[in-house]
Design an enzyme around this catalytic site. Sequence first.
Site, PDB file in Angstrom:
ATOM      1  CE  LYS A   1      35.404  46.351  42.988  1.00 19.83           C
ATOM      2  NZ  LYS A   1      36.642  47.044  42.614  1.00 19.83           N
TER       3      LYS A   1
ATOM      4  CG  HIS B   1      40.415  38.248  40.149  1.00 17.74           C
ATOM      5  ND1 HIS B   1      41.748  38.034  40.315  1.00 17.74           N
ATOM      6  CD2 HIS B   1      40.188  39.545  40.498  1.00 17.74           C
ATOM      7  CE1 HIS B   1      42.319  39.139  40.726  1.00 17.74           C
ATOM      8  NE2 HIS B   1      41.384  40.079  40.859  1.00 17.74           N
TER       9      HIS B   1
ATOM     10  CG  HIS C   1      41.740  37.797  44.566  1.00 15.72           C
ATOM     11  ND1 HIS C   1      40.646  38.255  43.888  1.00 15.72           N
ATOM     12  CD2 HIS C   1      42.466  38.884  44.882  1.00 15.72           C
ATOM     13  CE1 HIS C   1      40.698  39.573  43.810  1.00 15.72           C
ATOM     14  NE2 HIS C   1      41.796  39.984  44.410  1.00 15.72           N
TER      15      HIS C   1
HETATM   16  N1  ARG Z   1      43.133  43.758  46.629  1.00 12.20           N
HETATM   17  C1  ARG Z   1      44.118  43.877  45.591  1.00 12.20           C
HETATM   18  C2  ARG Z   1      43.574  43.360  44.274  1.00 12.20           C
HETATM   19  O1  ARG Z   1      42.646  42.610  44.256  1.00 12.20           O
HETATM   20  C3  ARG Z   1      45.363  43.101  45.911  1.00 12.20           C
HETATM   21  C4  ARG Z   1      46.155  43.666  47.071  1.00 12.20           C
HETATM   22  C5  ARG Z   1      47.598  43.395  46.963  1.00 12.20           C
HETATM   23  N2  ARG Z   1      48.354  43.885  48.088  1.00 12.20           N
HETATM   24  C6  ARG Z   1      48.768  45.129  48.256  1.00 12.20           C
HETATM   25  N3  ARG Z   1      49.403  45.419  49.363  1.00 12.20           N
HETATM   26  N4  ARG Z   1      48.590  46.053  47.361  1.00 12.20           N
HETATM   27  O2  ARG Z   1      44.087  43.714  43.219  1.00 12.20           O
END
Ligand code: ARG
Length: 635
Positions: free
Chosen positions: A167, A170, A173
Amino acid sequence: MAIDQLVKKVDGLSLAAVTDKYPTCHPEINPLDLYRAHLANVLTEITGVDHAIIYPNISWTASLDKGDLVIAVPALRVKGKKPDELAKEWAEKFPENDPLFDKPLVSTYFLTFYVNKAPLVESVIPMVRQQGPEFGRNKFSGLRDPKDPSQGKKRIIVEFSSPNIAKPFHAGHLRSTIIGGFLANLYEGAGWDVTRINYLGDWGKQYGLLALAFEKYGDEEALKADPINHLFQLYVRINADMTAEKEVIEKQKLAGEDVTELEANSLDEQARRYFKKMTEQDAAAVAQWKRFRDLSITRYKATYARLNIHFDDYSGESQVSEDAMNQIGKEMADKKIATEDKGAMIVNFADFVPGKEGKRLERPIVRKRDGTALYLTRDISELLNRHEKYKFDKMIYVVASQQDLHLKQLFKIIELLGHKDIADKCQHVNFGMVLGMSTRKGTVKFLDDILRDVADKMHETMKKNDDKYAQVEEPEKVADTLGISSVMVQDMSGKRINNYNFNMEAMTSFEGDTGPYLQYAHARVSSIRRKTDLSEEDLASADLSLLTEPHAVNIVRLLAQYPDTVQNTLKTLEPTTVLAYLFKMTHALSSSYDQLKVVGSERELMIARMALYDAAKTVLGNGMRLLGLSPVDRL
Ligand code: ARG
């Protein structure tokens, strides 16, 4: 003069004795600590207030024109007299010829102290020289027991970046990566044992769908050459197929036709079955998924390296064990934290948390009707597992403020499970959104796209100055570094929680407080040295008493503030705390060049000034590296 000699001279104390008296005080790494200790000693005599109360109430100032240190008299809690009167009385009693301070100034109930210039200049510059890249670091603040280093360092986990495989990477991130990388550096510099974790979005039905897409459209070569883009393209394509298929099914349904068979063979259903195979550890399915994951990680690593970032562990949603989640699910049910609701298990926070807060936490699902676990469930298990594995003293989640609720729910559930001690060690460091993040080539999808576009733009700007451009050894590399600095400095300029506009023009400009300007300031202060033929020995033997001009003294006063700035940043956890300091320094430098000529000055003066600029370069570089930037020496 070496700082230990200065301590001995002003208060007759050894360094060890000072630290014994004021436990957080370390003059050998923070020059202002000596000033605070001395001030507390002198003021105890004058005020009768215990030195241990005075010391922590000595604050730094917002800018140099407001002095170097300040005390708000009411903070010392002396009864019987008005603070204004006390301030006046104490200022009058302050010794006329104190070795470190001028007589304090009084405004209302504040006592403002200006340092006596010569001892500061003569102790700070050698300290910066001697410590070099270590200046600003504080190995003491991360010790479990500051009095007993054998107890070891405190351990912190910083979880950041955490993109989702296949994905787009964005803006959320991007910010998590920049801020998280910085926080990890910050704690490392403060003497903590830091573990950097990337918690990938790498599990779920969509990865079954991705495998199907690869069977249908995959290209082995393309996958190896650029896994992140190839997987993303497959993902977009198969999602389009799926949408088209759903439309067909809907139409036929409306026409009254039997769609049972179509539905049973639909992509959605196939993906579900494929993912089920993955969860059941089917060898081929797991191997394919692992290949996608590994190739993506290899690519991510290369991009992170451009930002001076590495991870100790690529964890992810896939790494959370089903067993562990089942166990937690059972525990939540047994403890009546999770209750059944239409076949699913939910946590109704209003049952546990009174008032508005309980409502605000809502009623999240922790287990779906079909038994699958959710994002929240995985986080619960993962958190407990990490605590088990790392026995951390603190854990920071660097995640966008859109997930404020999610993390509040997570920490509260951990608490309800009886682990308040663990929940208290966890902190969500959040941040606002980036608006309008698009490049000239369209909407941004991946970090590499952003960095490439910004680097191109910087390269164009550099080419505009023919002469200079010809002198830069690897212009493309410099353009890349400047591009990265542009993006990072723009991101770190405001408070984390603020949204900001992704503005390519503004961030790449050499005017204003931008990344390129910061790099320019560092390159300029580096270039002075190249124009002289001075050796390290020359600089080490500089006669620093020659540095008496206000511009020189002000630069030194700022240098002295750097360790405090870093300590303060450990409280704010805001990159802008460091950045604002660095820009103060660049402004002080740029206004000094005409006043403090190096080349062309008489030799002794030239050496002294060069020693000053050399120290400024060290501190600018240290601050930039702390933020995750790579300082350039020429541009
Ligand atoms: N992968 C998730 C996202 O893109 C963020 C993860 C954040 N960390 C967690 N422990 N939930 O939204």
